[in-house]
Design a protein around this motif. Structure first.
Motif, PDB file in Angstrom:
ATOM      1  N   ALA A  98      -4.498  10.462   5.466  1.00 31.56           N
ATOM      2  CA  ALA A  98      -4.370   9.035   5.724  1.00 31.56           C
ATOM      3  C   ALA A  98      -5.651   8.286   5.336  1.00 31.56           C
ATOM      4  O   ALA A  98      -5.599   7.191   4.754  1.00 31.56           O
ATOM      5  CB  ALA A  98      -4.053   8.802   7.199  1.00 31.56           C
ATOM      6  N   PHE A  99      -6.804   8.878   5.637  1.00 31.42           N
ATOM      7  CA  PHE A  99      -8.079   8.274   5.263  1.00 31.42           C
ATOM      8  C   PHE A  99      -8.198   8.150   3.749  1.00 31.42           C
ATOM      9  O   PHE A  99      -8.635   7.120   3.224  1.00 31.42           O
ATOM     10  CB  PHE A  99      -9.238   9.101   5.810  1.00 31.42           C
ATOM     11  N   ILE A 100      -7.831   9.212   3.056  1.00 32.39           N
ATOM     12  CA  ILE A 100      -7.913   9.199   1.587  1.00 32.39           C
ATOM     13  C   ILE A 100      -6.991   8.139   0.996  1.00 32.39           C
ATOM     14  O   ILE A 100      -7.367   7.392   0.093  1.00 32.39           O
ATOM     15  CB  ILE A 100      -7.561  10.588   1.025  1.00 32.39           C
ATOM     16  N   ALA A 101      -5.765   8.069   1.531  1.00 33.67           N
ATOM     17  CA  ALA A 101      -4.788   7.092   1.026  1.00 33.67           C
ATOM     18  C   ALA A 101      -5.188   5.666   1.385  1.00 33.67           C
ATOM     19  O   ALA A 101      -4.777   4.709   0.706  1.00 33.67           O
ATOM     20  CB  ALA A 101      -3.404   7.409   1.594  1.00 33.67           C
ATOM     21  N   ALA A 102      -5.980   5.496   2.439  1.00 33.41           N
ATOM     22  CA  ALA A 102      -6.399   4.160   2.858  1.00 33.41           C
ATOM     23  C   ALA A 102      -7.402   3.545   1.884  1.00 33.41           C
ATOM     24  O   ALA A 102      -7.514   2.313   1.797  1.00 33.41           O
ATOM     25  CB  ALA A 102      -7.013   4.221   4.256  1.00 33.41           C
ATOM     26  N   ILE A 103      -8.113   4.386   1.139  1.00 31.71           N
ATOM     27  CA  ILE A 103      -9.157   3.891   0.235  1.00 31.71           C
ATOM     28  C   ILE A 103      -8.594   2.946  -0.829  1.00 31.71           C
ATOM     29  O   ILE A 103      -9.091   1.818  -0.981  1.00 31.71           O
ATOM     30  CB  ILE A 103      -9.909   5.073  -0.415  1.00 31.71           C
ATOM     31  N   PRO A 104      -7.559   3.352  -1.604  1.00 27.06           N
ATOM     32  CA  PRO A 104      -7.011   2.402  -2.593  1.00 27.06           C
ATOM     33  C   PRO A 104      -6.384   1.175  -1.932  1.00 27.06           C
ATOM     34  O   PRO A 104      -6.430   0.079  -2.490  1.00 27.06           O
ATOM     35  CB  PRO A 104      -5.970   3.234  -3.346  1.00 27.06           C
ATOM     36  N   GLY A 105      -5.802   1.362  -0.751  1.00 31.06           N
ATOM     37  CA  GLY A 105      -5.212   0.223  -0.056  1.00 31.06           C
ATOM     38  C   GLY A 105      -6.267  -0.793   0.352  1.00 31.06           C
ATOM     39  O   GLY A 105      -6.020  -2.003   0.336  1.00 31.06           O
ATOM     40  N   TYR A 106      -7.445  -0.296   0.693  1.00 28.64           N
ATOM     41  CA  TYR A 106      -8.543  -1.173   1.127  1.00 28.64           C
ATOM     42  C   TYR A 106      -9.287  -1.790  -0.049  1.00 28.64           C
ATOM     43  O   TYR A 106      -9.638  -2.969  -0.031  1.00 28.64           O
ATOM     44  CB  TYR A 106      -9.515  -0.367   1.985  1.00 28.64           C
ATOM     45  N   LEU A 107      -9.512  -0.999  -1.103  1.00 29.07           N
ATOM     46  CA  LEU A 107     -10.292  -1.473  -2.250  1.00 29.07           C
ATOM     47  C   LEU A 107      -9.487  -2.332  -3.205  1.00 29.07           C
ATOM     48  O   LEU A 107     -10.035  -3.224  -3.870  1.00 29.07           O
ATOM     49  CB  LEU A 107     -10.880  -0.279  -3.002  1.00 29.07           C
ATOM     50  N   PHE A 108      -8.189  -2.054  -3.295  1.00 28.27           N
ATOM     51  CA  PHE A 108      -7.339  -2.807  -4.223  1.00 28.27           C
ATOM     52  C   PHE A 108      -6.156  -3.410  -3.459  1.00 28.27           C
ATOM     53  O   PHE A 108      -5.018  -2.932  -3.578  1.00 28.27           O
ATOM     54  CB  PHE A 108      -6.845  -1.897  -5.352  1.00 28.27           C
ATOM     55  N   PRO A 109      -6.429  -4.423  -2.648  1.00 21.18           N
ATOM     56  CA  PRO A 109      -5.385  -5.011  -1.789  1.00 21.18           C
ATOM     57  C   PRO A 109      -4.255  -5.643  -2.601  1.00 21.18           C
ATOM     58  O   PRO A 109      -4.462  -6.197  -3.678  1.00 21.18           O
ATOM     59  CB  PRO A 109      -6.149  -6.072  -0.989  1.00 21.18           C
ATOM     60  N   SER A 110      -3.064  -5.504  -2.058  1.00 24.85           N
ATOM     61  CA  SER A 110      -1.877  -6.085  -2.686  1.00 24.85           C
ATOM     62  C   SER A 110      -0.892  -6.451  -1.593  1.00 24.85           C
ATOM     63  O   SER A 110      -0.562  -5.612  -0.752  1.00 24.85           O
ATOM     64  CB  SER A 110      -1.247  -5.086  -3.657  1.00 24.85           C
ATOM     65  N   THR A 111      -0.451  -7.691  -1.599  1.00 23.89           N
ATOM     66  CA  THR A 111       0.523  -8.121  -0.594  1.00 23.89           C
ATOM     67  C   THR A 111       1.816  -7.326  -0.711  1.00 23.89           C
ATOM     68  O   THR A 111       2.400  -6.909   0.293  1.00 23.89           O
ATOM     69  CB  THR A 111       0.833  -9.621  -0.750  1.00 23.89           C
TER      70      THR A 111
END
Length: 265
Positions: A64-77
């Protein structure tokens, strides 16, 4: 006369004979070494263990931490909405399974991790609450640690009263959340949090965190009872999934509570 297959040359078939796995006769030394060998562990017997649950839960959290990185760095609605919906659907599928599917559990962890990363940056930038993600993460870790300490020391136990509180409170919170979602969608209030703004929002957030704590205690109770009863090892995934769901809920509530407390509603 016996078949030649069972001839007297093969001592394994003699009355009272005892043999090893390789077919050789068991000697006194063999018996002594078996006696001195350590007893079979719960893992050896295919039973649920604390170590097994911890390992699986840790694996899901790391993913979950690893997958959170792209979600946090490259936000998309769009990514936020899709991952949120996908995480909910996967959670419902897993909840109603007789035994938790390991593959689906890991996929859930990845999808939910991306969602939390995207939600965190959305809160921090959209509501001008810098550092909210780290604060919520720290609050979740500390609260979970306190719950575990209180349970392990016997100061808090999952009683029938707590079960009733969790059921009634959980249903009430779910119904309120659905109503609040309708208010937010149809513009019943100017607040981005709908009815969960101001001190009412803070109070509801604290209640939600309290329910998450009770849910975590319930998870610990399930794990302890499962280990003591020696239930099958496959239920380690169910226990790990339950822990992760509760931690995700707790983190989300802390994240929202921090934003409301800082007056960004």
């Amino acid at each position: 006369m016996a078949s030649p297959v069972f001839s007297s040359s093969n001592s394994a078939f003699k009355p009272g004979a005892t043999i090893n796995q390789d077919g050789s006769t068991v000697t006194a030394e063999d018996l002594q070494s078996q006696f001195d060998a350590p007893s079979a562990t719960a893992t050896d017997m295919g039973r649920m263990t604390y170590e097994g649950v911890t390992t699986k839960a840790a694996g899901m959290i790391v993913l979950a931490f690893i997958a959170a990185i792209p979600g946090y760095l490259f936000p998309s609605t769009a990514g936020l909405m899709i991952s949120g919906l996908a995480g909910f659907v996967l959670a419902m599928v897993l909840v109603f399974q007789r035994t938790t599917n390991p593959v689906l559990a890991m996929i859930y962890a990845g999808v939910e991790g991306y969602f939390l990363g995207a939600l965190s940056i959305y809160i921090e930038t959209g509501f001008d609450v810098p550092g909210a993600a780290m604060q919520a993460l720290l609050a979740t870790a500390v609260t979970s640690g306190v719950c575990l300490y209180l349970y392990r020391t016997g100061k808090v136990r999952y009683t029938s009263k707590m079960r009733k509180i969790l059921i009634i409170g959980g249903i009430s919170y779910l119904l309120f959340s659905l109503v609040n979602l309708g208010v937010m969608i149809f513009g019943g209030t100017d607040s981005a949090w709908g009815l969960r703004s101001g001190w009412l929002g803070v109070a509801i957030g604290l209640v939600a965190v309290g329910l998450a704590c009770i849910s975590l205690i319930a998870d610990f109770d399930f794990i302890e009872n499962g280990v003591k009863r020696g239930i099958p090892q496959k239920y380690e995934w169910t226990a790990a999934f339950g822990l992760v769901v509760t931690l995700v809920w707790m983190y989300t509530e802390f994240l929202r509570l921090i934003a409301i407390l800082q007056g960004r509603d």
